[in-house]
Design a protein around this motif. Structure first.
Motif, short mmCIF file in Angstrom:
data_model
loop_
_atom_site.label_atom_id
_atom_site.label_comp_id
_atom_site.label_asym_id
_atom_site.label_seq_id
_atom_site.Cartn_x
_atom_site.Cartn_y
_atom_site.Cartn_z
N ALA A 36 0.00 1.24 5.97
CA ALA A 36 0.66 1.55 4.70
C ALA A 36 2.08 1.01 4.71
O ALA A 36 2.70 0.83 5.76
CB ALA A 36 0.66 3.05 4.45
N ASP A 37 2.61 0.75 3.51
CA ASP A 37 3.96 0.21 3.35
C ASP A 37 4.95 1.22 2.78
O ASP A 37 6.16 1.04 2.90
CB ASP A 37 3.92 -1.00 2.42
CG ASP A 37 3.00 -2.08 2.95
OD1 ASP A 37 3.35 -2.71 3.96
OD2 ASP A 37 1.92 -2.29 2.36
N GLY A 38 4.44 2.25 2.13
CA GLY A 38 5.28 3.28 1.55
C GLY A 38 4.50 4.57 1.47
O GLY A 38 3.27 4.57 1.59
N ILE A 39 5.21 5.67 1.29
CA ILE A 39 4.55 6.95 1.06
C ILE A 39 5.02 7.53 -0.25
O ILE A 39 6.18 7.38 -0.65
CB ILE A 39 4.77 7.94 2.21
CG1 ILE A 39 6.26 8.23 2.43
CG2 ILE A 39 4.12 7.46 3.47
CD1 ILE A 39 6.53 9.44 3.29
N PRO A 41 8.71 7.49 8.16
CA PRO A 41 8.77 6.16 8.75
C PRO A 41 8.64 5.02 7.75
O PRO A 41 8.73 3.85 8.12
CB PRO A 41 7.56 6.16 9.70
CG PRO A 41 6.58 7.08 9.03
CD PRO A 41 7.41 8.15 8.39
N LEU A 42 8.42 5.34 6.48
CA LEU A 42 8.21 4.34 5.44
C LEU A 42 9.08 4.65 4.23
O LEU A 42 9.52 5.79 4.04
CB LEU A 42 6.74 4.34 5.01
CG LEU A 42 5.71 3.90 6.05
CD1 LEU A 42 4.30 4.15 5.53
CD2 LEU A 42 5.89 2.44 6.42
N PRO A 43 9.33 3.66 3.36
CA PRO A 43 10.05 3.92 2.12
C PRO A 43 9.40 5.04 1.32
O PRO A 43 8.16 5.11 1.23
CB PRO A 43 9.97 2.58 1.37
CG PRO A 43 9.80 1.56 2.45
CD PRO A 43 8.97 2.23 3.50
N LEU A 44 10.24 5.90 0.75
CA LEU A 44 9.76 7.10 0.06
C LEU A 44 9.72 6.90 -1.44
O LEU A 44 10.69 6.45 -2.05
CB LEU A 44 10.67 8.27 0.40
CG LEU A 44 10.38 9.60 -0.30
CD1 LEU A 44 9.01 10.14 0.08
CD2 LEU A 44 11.48 10.63 0.01
N ASN A 45 8.60 7.29 -2.04
CA ASN A 45 8.38 7.29 -3.49
C ASN A 45 8.23 8.74 -3.94
O ASN A 45 7.46 9.50 -3.35
CB ASN A 45 7.12 6.49 -3.80
CG ASN A 45 6.71 6.45 -5.26
OD1 ASN A 45 5.59 6.09 -5.57
ND2 ASN A 45 7.58 6.78 -6.18
N VAL A 46 8.98 9.13 -4.97
CA VAL A 46 8.84 10.46 -5.56
C VAL A 46 8.78 10.32 -7.07
O VAL A 46 9.08 9.27 -7.64
CB VAL A 46 9.99 11.41 -5.15
CG1 VAL A 46 9.99 11.64 -3.64
CG2 VAL A 46 11.33 10.88 -5.62
N ILE A 98 0.86 -1.19 0.00
CA ILE A 98 0.00 0.00 0.00
C ILE A 98 0.89 1.23 0.00
O ILE A 98 1.59 1.51 0.98
CB ILE A 98 -0.94 0.01 1.22
CG1 ILE A 98 -1.84 -1.22 1.21
CG2 ILE A 98 -1.77 1.29 1.24
CD1 ILE A 98 -2.72 -1.36 2.44
N ASN A 99 0.86 1.95 -1.09
CA ASN A 99 1.65 3.17 -1.25
C ASN A 99 0.72 4.36 -1.04
O ASN A 99 -0.17 4.61 -1.85
CB ASN A 99 2.27 3.20 -2.65
CG ASN A 99 3.47 4.11 -2.75
OD1 ASN A 99 4.26 4.21 -1.81
ND2 ASN A 99 3.64 4.75 -3.90
N ALA A 100 0.88 5.02 0.09
CA ALA A 100 -0.03 6.10 0.48
C ALA A 100 0.45 7.43 -0.08
O ALA A 100 1.50 7.93 0.33
CB ALA A 100 -0.12 6.17 2.00
N ARG A 101 -0.32 7.98 -1.01
CA ARG A 101 0.06 9.28 -1.58
C ARG A 101 -0.40 10.39 -0.66
O ARG A 101 -1.57 10.44 -0.26
CB ARG A 101 -0.54 9.46 -2.97
CG ARG A 101 0.16 10.58 -3.75
CD ARG A 101 -0.43 10.77 -5.11
NE ARG A 101 -1.44 11.81 -5.13
CZ ARG A 101 -2.08 12.21 -6.23
NH1 ARG A 101 -1.83 11.64 -7.39
NH2 ARG A 101 -2.98 13.17 -6.16
#
Length: 273
Positions: A177-180, A199-204, A144-147
Motif C-alpha cells: 500500500a502507498d497510503g492509509i 508508516p504511510l501518508p495519511l488520508n482523512v 493504493i490507498n488502504a482504508r
C-alpha cells in the motif's frame, strides 16, 4: 496528452504531509468535470455517490462492470489524475482483486481506495499484495490507498483503536500500500498522532463537524477527502427543491446553482488540465 504513467507519477507526488492533496469527491462525469473546473488537481470517486447515481445502495451492491463503467466515464471527462474507490475490490479473493485493478487501469484511473471492512489482517494483506502485483505487471505505479475500518470497533477504547489502526497500517504498508485512509479520527490531536505514527501518508475525511483543511494540514495529513458528503449535499438539494416546489410552489432552493448555458458549455468543452 498525459499518459497513464504520467498521471500516476503526478498523482503520487501530490501526497505531501502538511501540504495535503484535497479531493472533493465526484460520482459521475458531470460532477467530475465540475470539480476539475473548480481547480482540483485530481479527482477521487465516492463509491457511495457512484452507487446512488446508478440506483443502488452503497456497500458492495455494484457489480465490477458497473463500477468500471463509471470510472471510464469519469476519466474520459477530465485530464487530471483519477483515483477510484473500489470498495472491497469487487471480488471475493485476491485474484479477483487483481482482475479489478487491471480493469481500473484499463479504465484510465491511477489510484484506488480499497477497504478492509475489518477482515482478518492476513486476508487483507493478500488482497493488497494482489492489487500491487497487478499494477506492477502493468507498469503503472498505482497509488493504493488502504482504508482501515477500525471505526467499526466498539466505541470508547481509543488506545485499542489506535493500536489496531497502526497494526493494520504497518501490515498494509509491507504488502505494498502507498497510503492509509482512516475513518473515525475526528479530533485534531488524534489525527496528529496518526500522522506522526503511521508508516504511510495519511488520508482523512473532512466535512460537517470535522476539522478544517488547515487544521488537518497542520496535523500532518497528506490527503483530505470529502467522501460522500458532496453527493449527500447534492441529493439534499434535490429533496429541498422538490419539497419546496410541491408544497409551496416556489423555487428559492434553486438559487445559486449553475445556469443551463454555463453548465452545458462546461460539459461540451474538451477536458483540460
Amino acid at each position: 496528452m498525459a499518459t497513464l504513467l504520467d498521471k500516476a507519477q503526478l498523482f503520487r507526488s501530490l501526497h505531501v504531509p502538511g501540504d495535503p492533496l484535497i479531493l472533493p469527491n465526484a460520482w459521475d462525469a458531470a460532477s467530475a468535470r465540475v470539480v476539475a473546473n473548480a481547480g482540483a488537481s485530481a479527482i477521487a470517486t465516492t463509491s457511495a455517490g457512484v452507487a446512488w447515481s446508478l440506483g443502488h445502495g452503497d456497500g458492495d451492491h455494484l457489480s465490477r462492470d458497473q463500477a468500471l463503467g463509471a470510472i471510464s466515464r469519469i476519466t474520459a471527462a477530465v485530464d487530471v489524475p483519477v483515483t477510484a474507490d473500489i470498495e472491497r475490490g469487487y471480488a471475493t479473493d485476491p485474484a479477483g482483486v487483481g482482475e479489478t485493478v487491471r480493469g481500473v487501469l484499463a479504465a484510465g484511473a491511477v489510484g484506488i481506495n480499497i477497504e478492509d471492512t475489518l477482515r482478518p489482517v492476513a486476508e487483507q494483506v493478500a488482497r493488497i499484495a494482489a492489487a500491487r502485483r497487478a499494477a506492477d505487471e502493468a507498469g503503472v505505479p498505482l497509488f493504493i490507498n488502504a482504508r482501515i475500518d477500525t471505526h467499526r470497533l466498539p466505541p470508547g477504547d481509543r488506545v485499542a483503536w489506535l493500536d489496531e489502526t497502526l497494526t493494520r497500517a504497518g501490515a498494509y504498508a509491507a504488502a505494498g500500500a502507498d497510503g492509509i485512509f482512516v475513518l473515525g479520527a475526528p479530533d485534531t490531536p488524534t489525527v496528529r498522532t496518526l500522522a506522526g505514527s503511521a508508516p504511510l501518508p495519511l488520508n482523512v475525511l473532512t466535512g460537517p463537524g470535522a476539522p478544517t483543511v488547515s487544521e488537518l494540514a497542520d496535523a500532518g495529513v497528506a490527503r483530505i477527502s470529502a467522501g460522500s458528503a458532496i453527493a449527500e449535499a447534492a441529493y439534499g438539494l434535490v429533496r429541498r427543491a422538490a419539497r419546496e416546489l410541491l408544497t409551496q410552489g416556489t423555487t428559492a432552493a434553486l438559487e445559486g446553482g449553475y445556469d443551463y448555458a454555463t453548465l452545458n458549455a462546461l460539459l461540451l468543452a474538451e477536458p483540460t488540465n
